[in-house]
Design an enzyme around this catalytic site. Sequence first.
Site, PDB file in Angstrom:
ATOM      1  N   HIS A  55      24.080  33.082  13.916  1.00 42.75           N
ATOM      2  CA  HIS A  55      24.038  33.399  12.590  1.00 42.75           C
ATOM      3  C   HIS A  55      23.480  35.066  12.851  1.00 42.75           C
ATOM      4  O   HIS A  55      22.570  35.329  13.628  1.00 42.75           O
ATOM      5  CB  HIS A  55      22.781  32.539  11.811  1.00 42.75           C
ATOM      6  CG  HIS A  55      23.320  30.988  11.858  1.00 42.75           C
ATOM      7  ND1 HIS A  55      24.077  30.334  10.975  1.00 42.75           N
ATOM      8  CD2 HIS A  55      22.758  30.120  12.657  1.00 42.75           C
ATOM      9  CE1 HIS A  55      24.194  29.276  11.226  1.00 42.75           C
ATOM     10  NE2 HIS A  55      23.498  29.046  12.291  1.00 42.75           N
ATOM     11  N   ALA A  94      14.241  24.472  35.339  1.00 38.21           N
ATOM     12  CA  ALA A  94      14.030  23.583  34.145  1.00 38.21           C
ATOM     13  C   ALA A  94      13.032  24.290  32.976  1.00 38.21           C
ATOM     14  O   ALA A  94      12.157  25.107  33.341  1.00 38.21           O
ATOM     15  CB  ALA A  94      12.987  22.285  34.611  1.00 38.21           C
ATOM     16  N   ARG A 142      15.820  34.914  43.064  1.00 39.14           N
ATOM     17  CA  ARG A 142      16.428  35.431  44.312  1.00 39.14           C
ATOM     18  C   ARG A 142      17.734  34.572  44.545  1.00 39.14           C
ATOM     19  O   ARG A 142      18.341  34.021  43.684  1.00 39.14           O
ATOM     20  CB  ARG A 142      15.422  34.655  45.541  1.00 39.14           C
ATOM     21  CG  ARG A 142      15.436  33.308  45.479  1.00 39.14           C
ATOM     22  CD  ARG A 142      14.630  32.716  46.691  1.00 39.14           C
ATOM     23  NE  ARG A 142      14.612  31.229  46.924  1.00 39.14           N
ATOM     24  CZ  ARG A 142      15.340  30.511  47.588  1.00 39.14           C
ATOM     25  NH1 ARG A 142      16.426  30.971  48.349  1.00 39.14           N
ATOM     26  NH2 ARG A 142      15.152  29.226  47.822  1.00 39.14           N
TER      27      ARG A 142
END
Length: 216
Positions: free
Chosen positions: A127, A172, A195
């Site tokens: 938006h 994660a 890396r």
Amino acid sequence: MTNTKKTAETETTPTTEREKMLAGKPYISSGPELFGARQAAKELLFDFNALQPGQVEERNAILRRLFGRIGEKFFVEPPFRCDYGSNIAVGENFYANYDCVVLDCAVVTIGDNVLFGPGVHIYTAGHPAHPEPRNAGIEYAMPVTIGNNVWLGGGVIVTPGVTIGENAVIGAGSVVTRDVPPSAIAAGNPCRALRTITDEDRKFYFRRLPFEEPSR
């Protein structure tokens, strides 16, 4: 000559809200065409998410109807959510864990051998920053591309317009706001490459824990 040019421009200029959406132009999503398409996807997703755990083939049949393209081998854990489904293109050997969400207002391209951890969200929708066009209902959508052999860890969020290169691993909880190069281990909010994956990584399955040598 002028008439030919005008005809060509008319043919390539998006006119419907769906065409504008897929072309990366400002569009309104609340009209009957796009609302109807989302409702049709929700009907299929309701059936997908309501099936018994053992009804794998029935679930897969629904995804084949829902997605624009999907490989022969895949497994998507319910619950799964998306906007349209038809703008999702998936390669071979795809796995998505629980609670995956794909806002596919633009095309989402997923390569071969891609793994999604639980709670992965892919967003193509956005938006405007200024409240005036946003309050008028203006939206935009930018495509997301995920290369072959990519693993997205649990809770990863991928934002509009991002490309993740092949063989990359995203840690994660990362929020991916920029492109990720191939063979990178990347993490963080915002996500950044930490890396490059090398042949040395072939020896280990978690951090520095090595695979056992084959018995002779």
